[in-house]
Design an enzyme around this catalytic site. Structure first.
Site: not given
Lengths: 527, 533
Positions: A61, A94-95, A387
């Site tokens: 994550d 998020t990445t 997520d």
């Protein structure tokens, strides 16, 4: 020179070229760190804590990795911030957001090197982002009307999100879990009603969704282990003794029998308190603090199930789902809201006994029990599931859906390219650069899967030249495939957030032309 | 990039190209570290496996054969090695036995992965194939398994003794195996026949004697002596037992208090009052017919005083003090009584009944035994004896493993052959299956199959046999259809292992395979170690 010093000792100043260089380098380094985690074949990282215990976390994550890094570079901090914001806002991507921002900066660096003013780049980026967003808007699919189709959309999104995580092997199972849990919420984005309990042992496949609420506590001795139609009072009160909390309060007596009297009076007080609680007409009492033996026995005598020492999180959630309120005084039974549930019983998961509240007031509430080989697996599974839940709950509100697997990036890149051709002036270079940055995402996904990215992306671009094409990268077979057939979908909201926040972050960093590092605050215990 | 460490954050940020070499190194370092952990416990596998002596940081010495215990005490630092330790812990939680096996299998899988990686196969491809192979392996194992009835005590004992045979206490397996079976069966709740809570089995360790003297007690044992201070009774027939959570001592309030004595006559009065107070309590206790008192430990005030002990002795009430609060639940469940938290609530219906409560001396120590309990709850106590602390501890661990084995059988009623038979059969069937798969998958599954041979290989090696000769012979036998052929370590040859009574629960084998695979997949997917706060 007349001016010797403007800043304090140790404060440093980096200007112009140097400052920009330093931000670029920092941001790009962060991007490189997380970019191997992108996509279904992305790799994991071990986070080794340098603190006490040398705790180890294994994660995929982006937000978790970035959150725990030691960072000294201001630009890198900006990127970490946008990843955090993305995590709070939509939960996933998020990445992607960091990678896109990094790629935008990498392109900008080249443009700056060829003497294009940062402001020109910024305005080019802005135009490109707007255009890219419109391109996506034109291609979104909205199945809000059709409940059946919408549910299958949700399943697809859940599977796509989970496929890049540790749960990828059991994604079918977990996607089902997540979709069911989110459907129960009925449109609210309050993920608090979904409780996740982690129990080591078993395998990930043994995880299950349970309606109601599970509390990881024991039922007091000699009390009923099963209650139907429970009336629950949730409280945060001292059930040991009502201590007089005045410093130095003490009593002086002159005989032993008086001490006994005082003791008796203390007991009596506790008994009164218990009576008051019982007078609420409850049959289950949950307290955040300890319940001593004496009141415990009183409760047992009254046939009330008393649970002591529930954690703060636990009682707040319990109060929420059972529709009760946390009480701390018991003088007015009418004013206290009591929670209800159909059944309380003791269940066993793995080796542990837990208390299960089913048929709770708040129908949305449910519990997901995760099982797995070790704590590492469980923690990571929880993050992944979280997520997926975030994305799903967002999608329920904003039902627009896109295809995945690099498809949105290619669609955007194509539109942005068109725009670049139409735009006169230096801006067009920036717009072109934006499109290159977008293409970098499918490139990285392919690279991480160990595929020939140059070839695949070229094929993909060619495929996208035809109108209404659904082509994306099929990582499993290592070729260009039809994303609609493969059932790879993403939420529009996530993509939009990625696009806009990445552009904004890149813009912000580009504007910087001077970095002033303040002198560190002196610490006396440093030596 | 790869090493954004606290030490040199600035210098490391100057690189911006992708440095793949370092990633390879990290993965390799992880694999090597994890394998060295596996190698450390490898020699303790099997009935002829060796023990390890661990000397802990505080000077304590432990001798054990139990994989989970060894790894737990090793205090490894490398993150990947730590994951193997975690792995053995999860096996302990899931099945209780096979903690060494699971680590050895993971080690062998990692070894195969290393060679697959060096062939340039992408880690995620390996990881996916391993997952496929492990699901297939579980299917194969399930197909091999023999169903079992709980009434079949013989088979249960057989599997418990297979587990015990690899331990220090193996010579006592004839005693401990039936003991483990009986104790588990006696706590099975007929309402929930699949659930066994091992907390219902209490193991009391006591110095002195030999492991031979270990016994199963239908009742309760306290590792304490009865209070002798005032010559109270130490043996009570037809006992009426009360578990109390209050104290028989002068009153003490929660608020700070002090008694002000102003003259001489007052002192006398205070003493008299104290006596009356205690006497009053004891009278109430006596009135219910109670003759055995179990008193919960209290940190706030003395559980009993000399004075109260004296009166209790006079009233012919046997006293056992300082019972831990955690034990209260077990005790009340066993005695079928309710704890009493206040003298006012002391009523006859809250008492438990037993035929005999007596203090017995064992060696130089004394214990209190409660037997013949009326309406006893579903609990059991096992009294473990041994000549020294090390032996007792190891006996306890071994017994725990045996109990877990029986528990596995209760929750999943299938047996499977031991002695390396299932592993070699798996290896054979998966090897055949790998030939029908396409591409990389086939290749990876073949490696998985080869890795499983490590179990029979290690068994043979530890028994001092020629591992290569034994494993090839075994493979040959299995190819001819003898799926239950395994290594008979005692005879040093291949025999039908089911006939030799070497059996183990299916759950142990399946969970070892799935957990080891899960762990290896996780290690494979890691490409970087980042130091964080």
């Amino acid at each position: 020179m007349a001016i010797e010093k403007i800043f304090k000792d140790d404060a440093t100043e980096e200007k112009g070229e140097r400052a920009r260089m330093s931000s670029f380098v920092g941001a790009i380094a962060i991007t490189d760190l997380v970019k191997t985690t992108l996509g279904p074949k992305g790799m994991d990282k071990i986070l080794q804590s340098t603190g006490r215990g040398h705790g180890v976390t294994v994660t995929n994550d982006g937000a978790t990795i970035l959150k725990s890094l030691h960072i000294d570079n201001p630009a890198a901090k900006v990127l970490i911030d946008i990843s955090k914001v993305q995590d709070d806002e939509v939960g996933d991507g998020t990445t992607s957001v960091v990678v896109l921002a990094g790629e935008l900066l990498r392109e900008a660096e080249k443009l700056v090197a060829s003497k294009i003013h940062p402001m020109t780049i910024i305005s080019g980026y802005r135009m490109a982002a707007e255009c890219a967003r419109n391109a996506l808007l034109q291609r979104v699919v909205d199945n809000k009307e059709n409940a059946e189709k919408f549910k299958s959309d949700l399943m697809k999104i859940a599977k796509t999100t989970l496929s890049s995580k540790i749960l990828s092997q059991d994604k079918e199972h977990f996607a089902q879990l997540a979709v069911e849990a989110v459907m129960r919420l009925k449109g609210s984005t309050n993920l608090e009603a979904i409780q996740i309990i982690k129990k080591p042992g078993g395998s990930l496949k043994d995880s299950f969704l349970d309606e109601g609420f599970i509390l990881d506590k024991k039922i007091g001795l000699g009390q009923p282990k099963r209650i139907e139609n429970a009336k629950i009072l949730v409280a945060n009160t001292a059930m040991d003794t009502d201590k007089v909390k005045i410093y130095g309060a003490r009593v002086r007596v002159d005989s032993m029998s008086k001490v006994a009297e005082i003791e008796g009076a203390e007991k009596e007080k506790m008994r009164e308190k218990v009576q008051k609680i019982i007078a609420h007409g409850i049959n289950c009492f949950v307290n955040r603090q300890l319940i001593y033996n004496f009141p415990e026995e009183l409760f047992a005598d009254a046939g009330i199930l008393a649970i002591e020492h529930a954690d703060f999180d636990g009682i707040e959630r319990l109060a929420l789902v059972t529709g009760g309120e946390i009480a701390s005084t018991f003088d007015n039974p009418e004013s206290v809201k009591i929670g209800h549930c159909k059944l309380i019983e003791e269940i066993m998961i793995g080796e542990d006994k837990l208390i299960h509240f089913s048929g709770v007031e708040m129908g949305q509430a449910c519990t997901i029990v995760l099982r797995g080989a070790s704590h590492h697996v469980l923690d990571e599974a929880e993050r992944s599931l979280h997520d997926a839940l975030c994305v799903l709950s967002q999608t329920v509100n904003d039902t627009r859906v896109l295809l995945g697997g690099g498809w949105p990036e290619m669609v955007m890149a194509k539109e942005v390219d068109e725009l670049a051709r139409k735009t006169p002036g230096k801006k067009s270079h920036a717009i072109e650069a934006f499109s290159r940055a977008l293409v970098a995402i499918p490139t990285i996904i392919a690279d991480n899967a160990g595929l020939d990215s140059a070839d695949l992306v070229a094929q993909l671009r060619a495929a996208h030249h035809t109108e209404g094409c659904n082509a994306g990268i099929d990582v499993i077979s290592g070729s260009v495939g039809d994303m609609a057939e493969l059932g790879i979908s993403e939420s529009f909201k996530v993509k939009q957030a990625v696009l806009l926040s990445a552009t904004e972050a890149a813009e912000m960093i580009l504007r910087v032309d001077e970095i002033i590092t303040c002198a560190p605050r002196q610490r006396e215990d440093r030596m | 990039m790869a090493a954004v460490t606290a030490a040199q954050p600035r210098s490391s940020k100057t690189e911006s190209y992708v440095d793949n070499k370092r990633k390879e190194d990290i993965r390799q370092a992880n694999i090597i570290a994890a394998r060295s952990v596996a190698d450390a416990v490898r020699t303790s596998l099997g009935p002829k496996g060796m023990d390890k002596m661990i000397s802990t940081a505080n000077g304590e010495v432990i001798i054990t054969n139990d994989g989970a215990t060894i790894l737990n005490k090793m205090e490894v630092l490398q993150p990947a090695a730590k994951m193997l330790v975690e792995l053995s812990k999860s096996q302990d939680a899931a099945a209780g036995d096979g903690t060494t096996t699971v680590v050895v299998v993971a080690g062998a899988l990692l070894k195969q992965c290393l060679s697959l990686l060096s062939h340039g196969i992408h880690p995620t491809v390996i990881s996916d194939s391993l997952h496929k192979a492990s699901t297939k392996a579980v299917d194969v194992l399930t197909a091999m398994a023999v169903p079992l009835e709980l009434s079949d005590r013989e088979s249960l004992i057989k599997s418990a003794s297979t587990s015990l045979n690899s331990k220090v206490v193996s010579q006592y397996s004839t005693l401990l195996a039936p003991l483990a079976v009986d104790s588990v069966l006696s706590v099975v709740d007929p309402e929930k026949p699949d659930m066994v809570d091992l907390r219902d089995i209490k193991i009391v360790k006591k110095h002195g004697g030999t492991v031979d003297d270990t016994q199963l007690i239908k009742g309760l044992v306290f590792d304490k002596k009865a209070s002798h201070a005032a010559g109270g009774p130490t043996r009570m027939e037809n006992a009426k037992i009360a578990v109390i959570q209050f104290q028989i001592s002068p009153p003490k309030t929660d608020i700070e208090q002090s008694i002000v004595v102003s003259d001489y006559s007052q002192m006398d009065r205070i003493l008299k009052e104290e006596r009356n107070y205690i006497l009053g309590m004891i009278k109430k206790i006596k009135a219910t017919g109670c003759n055995v008192l179990l008193i919960q430990k209290s940190i706030l005030r003395d559980a009993v005083t000399d004075l109260s002990l004296h009166y209790l002795a006079k009233a012919k009430i046997m006293v056992i003090k300082d019972v831990e609060r955690d034990d209260i639940e077990f005790i009340t469940k066993t005695l079928n009584c309710l704890p009493i938290a206040n003298i006012e609530h002391f009523r006859a219906e809250k008492l438990g009944h037993a035929e005999l409560v007596e203090e017995v001396s064992i060696g130089d120590a004394k214990i209190v035994k409660v037997t013949g309990i009326k309406d006893m709850g579903r609990t059991t106590t096992v009294l473990v004896r041994g000549s020294n602390q090390l032996v007792i501890d190891e006996a306890e661990r071994s017994l725990h493993d045996a109990l877990c084995v029986v528990r596995c059988l209760v929750s999943k009623r299938f047996l499977i052959a031991g002695g390396g038979a299932p592993e070699i059969e798996l290896s054979r069937q998966l090897g055949a299956w790998s030939k029908v798969l396409h591409g990389m998958e086939g290749y990876c599954v073949k490696s998985f199959a080869e890795a499983l041979e490590v179990i029979p290989y290690t068994l043979a090696e530890n028994a001092g046999l020629n591992p290569i000769a034994i494993v090839t012979e075994l493979r040959n036998r299995h190819a001819q259809g003898e799926i239950n052929a395994g290594i008979n370590v005692r005879k040093g040859q291949i025999t039908n292992i089911l006939e030799e009574n070497v059996v183990q629960p299916l759950l142990v084998s399946t969970s070892a395979i799935t957990l080891a695979t899960e762990c290896v997949r996780m290690i494979l997917k890691i490409d970087d170690i980042v130091n964080v706060r």
